[in-house]
Motif scaffolding. Structure first.
Motif, short mmCIF file in Angstrom:
data_model
loop_
_atom_site.label_atom_id
_atom_site.label_comp_id
_atom_site.label_asym_id
_atom_site.label_seq_id
_atom_site.Cartn_x
_atom_site.Cartn_y
_atom_site.Cartn_z
N ALA A 106 0.83 -1.20 0.00
CA ALA A 106 0.00 0.00 0.00
C ALA A 106 0.87 1.25 0.00
O ALA A 106 1.92 1.29 0.65
CB ALA A 106 -0.92 0.00 1.21
N GLY A 157 0.28 5.46 0.46
CA GLY A 157 -0.75 6.41 0.84
C GLY A 157 -0.25 7.83 0.95
O GLY A 157 0.91 8.08 1.29
N THR A 165 4.04 5.91 3.39
CA THR A 165 3.14 7.05 3.52
C THR A 165 3.88 8.35 3.21
O THR A 165 5.06 8.51 3.54
CB THR A 165 2.56 7.13 4.93
N HIS A 218 -7.12 10.71 3.82
CA HIS A 218 -6.15 9.75 3.31
C HIS A 218 -6.53 9.35 1.88
O HIS A 218 -7.72 9.20 1.57
CB HIS A 218 -6.16 8.47 4.16
N TRP A 276 -5.25 6.38 -0.91
CA TRP A 276 -4.43 5.18 -0.99
C TRP A 276 -4.48 4.52 -2.36
O TRP A 276 -5.54 4.40 -2.98
CB TRP A 276 -4.90 4.16 0.06
#
Length: 349
Positions: free
Chosen positions: A162, A164, A210, A223, A225
């Protein structure tokens, strides 16, 4: 029913909410509240629980300001089984030796480093490893949301990696008169920003990066993502993973919830205490799946999201509940937690 006596040290943004939450639990008692303030903040607690001076030096000033002081933090710790420290960043770390000296269990918040307690906590992810410990740290609002959302995909076998982007609020609304930024956006100076590594203190094998920036607003974080799935999946499979996960609630652009402020107004209209939102508010109609890639955005109410996690941490450390499910069931019922804020097609869920 076994109950534990909980002390709250610091009656600010998080502390006052933790105190309210403790009062609502069937297996907890609020032993008292400690602070150093003499203004409206601590005066709103008068009559709700005994108030103590966090330091001996501030006791006289609090009494002179009309705050009846039952004693100092030293006395409060003698009457408590566990203390939740919600004092400002870095102050809590200085209190650790005092708590250990008194032999009282303690919970810190995300402003302190992981090494201060050696354990970081999000209920759905690692409740079991907190059971019986002397201390833990409830991670920050943004980190809590990351563990909840990515944890939902991980539990469904869908999460590979992931990436983000976080747009953070500039300051808490109550103190926005003291500073903050205006008419700009300030990137955090390091990539990855601290939220990603912080989430890995809870779930070490998360593959995530992140990037964060501070925006010129005071209401909540947002956020965005991009997520690599373990395989090609359908949108419905992804939505189902979020439906099964705790403390994630859907919102929809189609309901007019098109911006951060609209969700905050919804919380007020739903009668939430202080307008709080304890769930991650995930835009259902923006969830997009293309093959094995997922794109989504959600909102984090920084003033409240960690409060249910703190209640669960109390149960874990004191052994009040044997597992996360048992604790979260009680917590979520007392909070009135939701899976949707508005029913599909209209009306409250």
């Amino acid at each position: 029913m076994t109950t534990v006596r909980v002390a709250v040290n610091g009656y600010g943004v998080i502390g006052k909410r933790v105190a309210d939450a403790v009062l609502a639990q069937p297996d907890m008692e609020l032993a008292g509240i400690a602070d150093v303030a003499t203004d409206w903040r601590i005066k709103t607690a008068i009559g709700r629980a005994p108030i103590y001076a966090a330091t001996a030096e501030t006791a006289a000033g609090m009494a002179d300001a009309g705050v009846e002081v039952a004693g100092t933090l030293h006395e409060l710790l003698h009457s408590a089984d566990i203390v939740v420290d919600t004092t400002p960043k870095h102050v809590a770390a200085g209190n650790v030796a005092h708590y250990r000296e008194h032999g009282v269990k303690f919970i810190l918040q995300g402003g302190e480093s992981h090494k201060t307690t050696g354990h970081s906590f999000v209920a759905q992810a690692n409740y079991a490893s907190a059971i019986g410990r002397d201390s833990t740290r409830v991670v920050s609002c943004n980190t809590t949301s990351i563990v909840r959302v990515l944890g939902a995909l991980r539990d469904a076998g869908l999460l590979l990696r992931a990436r983000g982007v976080l747009i953070r609020r500039a300051t808490d609304p109550w103190e926005s008169h003291e500073g903050g930024i205006m008419n700009t956006l300030v990137p955090e100076p390091v990539i990855p920003s601290h939220q990603g590594p912080d989430a890995q203190t809870v779930v070490p094998d998360l593959d995530l990066v992140t990037i964060a920036a501070k925006g010129a607003h005071t209401q909540t974080h947002s956020h965005f993502w991009t997520i690599q799935l373990t395989r090609q999946a359908t949108r419905e499979e992804v939505l189902d993973a979020f439906r099964k996960a705790p403390r994630i609630a859907f919102i929809r652009m189609s309901d007019g919830l098109v911006a951060l402020n609209s969700t905050i107004e919804l919380m007020r209209d739903l009668g939430r205490p202080r307008g709080d939102m304890w769930e991650v508010a995930l835009w259902e109609d923006l969830v997009t799946v293309q093959g094995d890639e997922l794109f989504l955005t959600y909102q984090v109410f920084n003033e409240a999201i960690v409060v249910p996690e703190t209640i669960d941490a109390i149960r874990a450390l004191t052994g009040l509940a044997p597992d996360a499910a048992a604790s979260m069931t009680i917590t979520d019922a007392t909070f009135g937690m939701r899976k949707e804020f508005l029913a599909a097609g209209g009306g409250t869920a």
